[in-house]
Scaffold this active site. Sequence first.
Site, PDB file in Angstrom:
ATOM      1  N   HIS A   1      24.098  15.502  28.646  1.00 51.09           N
ATOM      2  CA  HIS A   1      22.737  15.716  29.124  1.00 51.09           C
ATOM      3  C   HIS A   1      21.875  14.510  28.742  1.00 51.09           C
ATOM      4  O   HIS A   1      21.877  14.087  27.579  1.00 51.09           O
ATOM      5  CB  HIS A   1      22.142  16.987  28.511  1.00 51.09           C
ATOM      6  CG  HIS A   1      20.692  17.199  28.829  1.00 51.09           C
ATOM      7  ND1 HIS A   1      19.736  17.396  27.865  1.00 51.09           N
ATOM      8  CD2 HIS A   1      20.047  17.226  30.017  1.00 51.09           C
ATOM      9  CE1 HIS A   1      18.556  17.555  28.432  1.00 51.09           C
ATOM     10  NE2 HIS A   1      18.713  17.457  29.740  1.00 51.09           N
ATOM     11  N   SER A   2      21.168  13.937  29.704  1.00 49.99           N
ATOM     12  CA  SER A   2      20.203  12.875  29.457  1.00 49.99           C
ATOM     13  C   SER A   2      20.862  11.677  28.742  1.00 49.99           C
ATOM     14  O   SER A   2      21.793  11.077  29.291  1.00 49.99           O
ATOM     15  CB  SER A   2      19.020  13.441  28.660  1.00 49.99           C
ATOM     16  OG  SER A   2      17.932  12.553  28.678  1.00 49.99           O
ATOM     17  N   TYR A   3      20.419  11.353  27.521  1.00 49.27           N
ATOM     18  CA  TYR A   3      21.065  10.287  26.754  1.00 49.27           C
ATOM     19  C   TYR A   3      22.564  10.517  26.611  1.00 49.27           C
ATOM     20  O   TYR A   3      23.354   9.555  26.566  1.00 49.27           O
ATOM     21  CB  TYR A   3      20.419  10.197  25.357  1.00 49.27           C
ATOM     22  CG  TYR A   3      21.276   9.466  24.346  1.00 49.27           C
ATOM     23  CD1 TYR A   3      21.374   8.078  24.373  1.00 49.27           C
ATOM     24  CD2 TYR A   3      22.002  10.177  23.386  1.00 49.27           C
ATOM     25  CE1 TYR A   3      22.175   7.409  23.451  1.00 49.27           C
ATOM     26  CE2 TYR A   3      22.800   9.516  22.470  1.00 49.27           C
ATOM     27  CZ  TYR A   3      22.883   8.128  22.504  1.00 49.27           C
ATOM     28  OH  TYR A   3      23.687   7.474  21.599  1.00 49.27           O
TER      29      TYR A   3
ATOM     30  N   HIS B   1      13.547  18.930  32.872  1.00 48.38           N
ATOM     31  CA  HIS B   1      14.639  18.082  32.401  1.00 48.38           C
ATOM     32  C   HIS B   1      15.610  18.817  31.477  1.00 48.38           C
ATOM     33  O   HIS B   1      16.804  18.522  31.468  1.00 48.38           O
ATOM     34  CB  HIS B   1      14.039  16.866  31.683  1.00 48.38           C
ATOM     35  CG  HIS B   1      15.047  15.919  31.131  1.00 48.38           C
ATOM     36  ND1 HIS B   1      16.068  15.385  31.892  1.00 48.38           N
ATOM     37  CD2 HIS B   1      15.193  15.391  29.875  1.00 48.38           C
ATOM     38  CE1 HIS B   1      16.792  14.571  31.144  1.00 48.38           C
ATOM     39  NE2 HIS B   1      16.291  14.569  29.929  1.00 48.38           N
TER      40      HIS B   1
END
Length: 294
Positions: free
Chosen positions: A149-151, A276
């Site tokens: 997820h994300s990073y 997000h």
Amino acid sequence: MIAAILPMASDPVPALCLQRTNDRRSSRHLGSFFMRFRGESNPSGALPVELRLDLAFAPFVIEPRCIPYCQTNDRCQMTTFILIPGGWRGGWTFDPVADLLTASGHKVLALTLPGLGDVPAPAANLSSHIEAAVQVAEDCADELILVGHSYGGMVVSGVADRARAKIRALVYVDAYVPETGESVWSLTSPDFRDIFIAGSQADGLTCVPPSNREPRCRPHPMATFLQAIILTGQWRDVPRKVYVGAHGWEGSPFRDLHERLSNDPDWQTYALNCGHNVPQLEPEALAEILLKQA
């Protein structure tokens, strides 16, 4: 309580301490995790026994979930999911998703990377985060599905580049998908660069969580955002690559990426109308997507 020392000569961790305990609370010990068992003598699903494996000196936390009791004597078919969280977060961010995956008979390893648990690691960088996750992947006997997820997308790509043969699918959840030489800093938006700069003013080594994040979030090692990733390109050979976009928030640095991958025949893409933090906001939808890869 029963304790035993199990030597593991091939593992960089010196030993495993096996303990039997009735304490169901999550351990705060660095590098500890729980494996819960259900058996034929306990078909109701109650969990009278937990085995806690304390990984001495481990630099990160693994939070495996229980595998539901199989009603037959045959070995259950399962997949191992390795879940890698985004910035400032630990493996706890995947709790709702992990519950759904394990209820379907799969094994889940939700990672809390160095510096993002109870023990700070301001010198951690992207390479050390990737190395920590690679160690987990290499210790798994099953085929793997990596989820970032994300990073966490940066870490997923780094792990897949080194352990491609063990990986069935890569799932990027509103996440960065880097090329070699790129970093979070180079890929993200100006607004997020401003967040990183403001958040690192105290010591220059870590970035404090934005004020709207959960209390469990921790300062994130800045070097993990700044260091460029080095990839051979082997990660591209993973059979399935999936991108899940979250299109319900303003200022996303991932919308153009989602559009580009939607036109790439090597990728399968999904769009969710949420913010997000997909694992917390849409756990059922995310779990459904992940189960399709199992």
